[in-house]
Design a protein around this motif. Structure first.
Motif, PDB file in Angstrom:
ATOM      1  N   ILE A  52       0.841  -1.201   0.000  1.00  0.00           N
ATOM      2  CA  ILE A  52       0.000   0.000   0.000  1.00  0.00           C
ATOM      3  C   ILE A  52       0.871   1.244   0.000  1.00  0.00           C
ATOM      4  CG2 ILE A  52      -1.749   1.295   1.296  1.00  0.00           C
ATOM      5  CD1 ILE A  52      -3.110  -1.268   1.853  1.00  0.00           C
ATOM      6  N   VAL A  53       0.584   2.133  -0.937  1.00  0.00           N
ATOM      7  CA  VAL A  53       1.300   3.403  -1.025  1.00  0.00           C
ATOM      8  C   VAL A  53       0.369   4.492  -0.493  1.00  0.00           C
ATOM      9  CG1 VAL A  53       2.544   4.987  -2.527  1.00  0.00           C
ATOM     10  CG2 VAL A  53       2.373   2.559  -3.160  1.00  0.00           C
ATOM     11  N   PHE A  54       0.732   5.088   0.630  1.00  0.00           N
ATOM     12  CA  PHE A  54      -0.055   6.190   1.186  1.00  0.00           C
ATOM     13  C   PHE A  54       0.527   7.493   0.657  1.00  0.00           C
ATOM     14  CE2 PHE A  54      -0.437   2.736   4.240  1.00  0.00           C
ATOM     15  CZ  PHE A  54      -1.767   2.764   4.603  1.00  0.00           C
ATOM     16  N   VAL A  55      -0.305   8.300   0.016  1.00  0.00           N
ATOM     17  CA  VAL A  55       0.154   9.625  -0.415  1.00  0.00           C
ATOM     18  C   VAL A  55      -0.305  10.602   0.658  1.00  0.00           C
ATOM     19  CG1 VAL A  55       0.133  11.371  -2.214  1.00  0.00           C
ATOM     20  CG2 VAL A  55      -0.028   8.950  -2.838  1.00  0.00           C
ATOM     21  N   THR A  56       0.632  11.043   1.476  1.00  0.00           N
ATOM     22  CA  THR A  56       0.296  11.822   2.667  1.00  0.00           C
ATOM     23  C   THR A  56       0.628  13.300   2.464  1.00  0.00           C
ATOM     24  OG1 THR A  56       2.423  11.684   3.786  1.00  0.00           O
ATOM     25  CG2 THR A  56       0.962   9.810   4.035  1.00  0.00           C
ATOM     26  N   GLY A  57       0.449  14.068   3.516  1.00  0.00           N
ATOM     27  CA  GLY A  57       0.810  15.484   3.496  1.00  0.00           C
ATOM     28  C   GLY A  57       1.228  15.888   4.892  1.00  0.00           C
ATOM     29  N   ARG A  58       1.385  17.167   5.114  1.00  0.00           N
ATOM     30  CA  ARG A  58       1.739  17.628   6.457  1.00  0.00           C
ATOM     31  C   ARG A  58       0.641  17.266   7.455  1.00  0.00           C
ATOM     32  NH1 ARG A  58       4.237  20.950   3.218  1.00  0.00           N
ATOM     33  NH2 ARG A  58       2.383  22.071   2.595  1.00  0.00           N
ATOM     34  N   ASN A  59       1.013  17.063   8.706  1.00  0.00           N
ATOM     35  CA  ASN A  59       0.072  16.741   9.790  1.00  0.00           C
ATOM     36  C   ASN A  59      -0.638  15.399   9.631  1.00  0.00           C
ATOM     37  OD1 ASN A  59       0.655  19.280  10.899  1.00  0.00           O
ATOM     38  ND2 ASN A  59      -0.868  20.226   9.545  1.00  0.00           N
ATOM     39  N   LYS A  60      -0.035  14.471   8.894  1.00  0.00           N
ATOM     40  CA  LYS A  60      -0.656  13.164   8.716  1.00  0.00           C
ATOM     41  C   LYS A  60       0.155  12.063   9.389  1.00  0.00           C
ATOM     42  CE  LYS A  60      -4.104  14.479   6.006  1.00  0.00           C
ATOM     43  NZ  LYS A  60      -5.489  14.031   6.019  1.00  0.00           N
ATOM     44  N   GLY A  61       1.079  12.475  10.273  1.00  0.00           N
ATOM     45  CA  GLY A  61       1.971  11.506  10.912  1.00  0.00           C
ATOM     46  C   GLY A  61       1.236  10.410  11.675  1.00  0.00           C
ATOM     47  N   GLU A  91      -2.638  -8.461  15.211  1.00  0.00           N
ATOM     48  CA  GLU A  91      -3.256  -9.022  14.007  1.00  0.00           C
ATOM     49  C   GLU A  91      -3.326  -7.994  12.882  1.00  0.00           C
ATOM     50  OE1 GLU A  91      -7.323 -10.407  14.570  1.00  0.00           O
ATOM     51  OE2 GLU A  91      -6.452 -11.953  15.883  1.00  0.00           O
ATOM     52  N   ARG A  92      -3.516  -6.732  13.266  1.00  0.00           N
ATOM     53  CA  ARG A  92      -3.732  -5.670  12.280  1.00  0.00           C
ATOM     54  C   ARG A  92      -2.447  -5.090  11.725  1.00  0.00           C
ATOM     55  NH1 ARG A  92      -8.630  -4.967  11.593  1.00  0.00           N
ATOM     56  NH2 ARG A  92     -10.109  -5.602  13.188  1.00  0.00           N
ATOM     57  N   LEU A  93      -1.296  -5.526  12.252  1.00  0.00           N
ATOM     58  CA  LEU A  93      -0.030  -4.982  11.751  1.00  0.00           C
ATOM     59  C   LEU A  93       0.181  -5.418  10.312  1.00  0.00           C
ATOM     60  CD1 LEU A  93       2.443  -5.527  14.699  1.00  0.00           C
ATOM     61  CD2 LEU A  93       1.801  -3.351  13.651  1.00  0.00           C
ATOM     62  N   MET A  94       0.707  -4.519   9.511  1.00  0.00           N
ATOM     63  CA  MET A  94       0.983  -4.906   8.132  1.00  0.00           C
ATOM     64  C   MET A  94       2.317  -5.636   8.071  1.00  0.00           C
ATOM     65  SD  MET A  94      -0.522  -1.749   5.942  1.00  0.00           S
ATOM     66  CE  MET A  94      -0.018  -2.517   4.422  1.00  0.00           C
ATOM     67  N   VAL A  95       2.492  -6.454   7.045  1.00  0.00           N
ATOM     68  CA  VAL A  95       3.748  -7.168   6.834  1.00  0.00           C
ATOM     69  C   VAL A  95       4.867  -6.125   6.729  1.00  0.00           C
ATOM     70  CG1 VAL A  95       4.956  -8.669   5.176  1.00  0.00           C
ATOM     71  CG2 VAL A  95       2.493  -8.960   5.591  1.00  0.00           C
ATOM     72  N   PRO A  96       6.028  -6.360   7.368  1.00  0.00           N
ATOM     73  CA  PRO A  96       7.109  -5.373   7.268  1.00  0.00           C
ATOM     74  C   PRO A  96       7.450  -5.053   5.807  1.00  0.00           C
ATOM     75  CG  PRO A  96       7.652  -7.043   8.896  1.00  0.00           C
ATOM     76  CD  PRO A  96       6.384  -7.495   8.239  1.00  0.00           C
ATOM     77  N   GLY A  97       7.547  -3.784   5.518  1.00  0.00           N
ATOM     78  CA  GLY A  97       7.914  -3.370   4.155  1.00  0.00           C
ATOM     79  C   GLY A  97       6.742  -3.273   3.192  1.00  0.00           C
ATOM     80  N   ALA A  98       5.527  -3.582   3.653  1.00  0.00           N
ATOM     81  CA  ALA A  98       4.378  -3.616   2.737  1.00  0.00           C
ATOM     82  C   ALA A  98       3.632  -2.284   2.656  1.00  0.00           C
ATOM     83  CB  ALA A  98       3.418  -4.730   3.148  1.00  0.00           C
ATOM     84  N   ALA A  99       4.166  -1.246   3.318  1.00  0.00           N
ATOM     85  CA  ALA A  99       3.541   0.076   3.214  1.00  0.00           C
ATOM     86  C   ALA A  99       4.612   1.104   2.886  1.00  0.00           C
ATOM     87  CB  ALA A  99       2.845   0.440   4.525  1.00  0.00           C
TER      88      ALA A  99
END
Ligand code: G1P
Length: 288
Positions: A52-61, A91-99
């Protein structure tokens, strides 16, 4: 080629739900017991998405933190013997490196946000999910689209009929013919005036696109609202590649608006295995 990656644009300011979104990203607003973005990520994972590629911006930490481990919290839960909730977090953690996280530096429009993901997506088909929209569906909306895509290929956009009074809030397709839920199209237009809309089939924030869209987005002129629109680039891609709409089975909730967000919370509370019957009783009492 299989759809392995999904782009989630999460840079928007959430102005329609201020002041709730003044200090937290709108994607982190809870729908019952999890942030809105979790539903959208779950939808993508159910459809077989691996990255998953999140396209973020400021204040989205907060979004990035949410998808990371929380060591202090996990250790505290463990020490207190709160195994159930700890297991749920893990359970909800994503696979390492998958984001991956990439920033859109200026609010130039949805098309520009998607273009910011081009290097991470590379040369393969990919999905786009707009996290403002939560779709309640089984199988998930994107999973239904992937099944259709495996049959028709090319590009696929999810559509849903909306009341005519609301077409000017959406991208709208011009349908030609249909085979079950798969719809042939002759065009699409972003936020058409009600009297010139080609139909009432609104694009619902779910897309499967070929990587050629990035080349078109690179030089896409601004459109509706003075923004670089994904719909305008898709309309150009349609001239050279197969494009279908898919009328999914399920119910979309627009969490970007106050009423839509409330409706999403209501629907998910009523269906919730832990609090569903209590929620129904509360609503009956409130109405009674
Ligand atoms: C965006 C898209 C539009 C789509 C809508 C779905 O618009 O540009 O085509 O119909 O999402 O929610 P926005 O809601 O960002 O104005």
């Amino acid at each position: 080629m299989r759809v392995r990656k999904a782009v989630l644009p999460v840079a928007g300011l959430g102005t329609r739900v201020l002041p709730a979104t003044k200090a937290i990203p709108k994607e982190m607003m809870p729908v019952v017991d999890r942030p809105a973005i979790q539903y959208v990520v779950d939808e993508a994972l159910e459809a077989g998405i691996e990255h998953i590629v999140f396209v973020t911006g400021r204040n989205k930490g907060a979004i990035e933190d949410y998808f990371d481990r929380a060591y202090e919290l996990e250790t505290t839960l463990q020490n207190k013997g709160k195994d159930g909730v700890l297991a749920e977090l893990q359970e909800r953690l994503m696979v390492p490196g998958a984001a991956s996280f990439v920033r859109q530096q200026a609010p130039l429009g949805l098309g520009h946000a998607i273009w910011c993901a081009r290097d991470i997506v590379g040369d393969e088909p990919f999905a786009v999910l707009l996290p403002d929209v939560i779709v309640k569906a089984a199988p998930s909306c994107l999973a239904q689209m992937v099944t259709a895509y495996d049959r028709v290929g090319g590009n696929v956009v999810a559509v849903d009929p909306v009341p005519e009074a609301r077409v000017s809030s959406y991208g709208v397709i011009a349908p030609a013919g249909r085979d079950g839920r798969v719809i042939e199209m002759t065009g699409m237009v972003e936020k058409p005036p009600r009297d010139s809309a080609p139909s009432n089939l609104a694009i619902t924030g779910r897309y499967i696109l070929q990587p050629e869209i990035f080349r078109l987005l690179a030089d896409q002129a601004t459109g509706a609202g003075g923004e670089i629109q994904l719909t305008d680039a898709m309309a150009r891609l349609m001239q050279v590649q197969p494009f279908h709409a898919y009328e999914f089975e399920g119910r979309p909730y627009d969490c970007g608006s106050k009423a839509g967000y409330f409706e999403a919370v209501l629907a998910h509370a009523l269906d919730h295995e832990e609090i569903g019957s209590e929620a129904r009783a509360m609503i009956a009492a409130a109405l009674g």
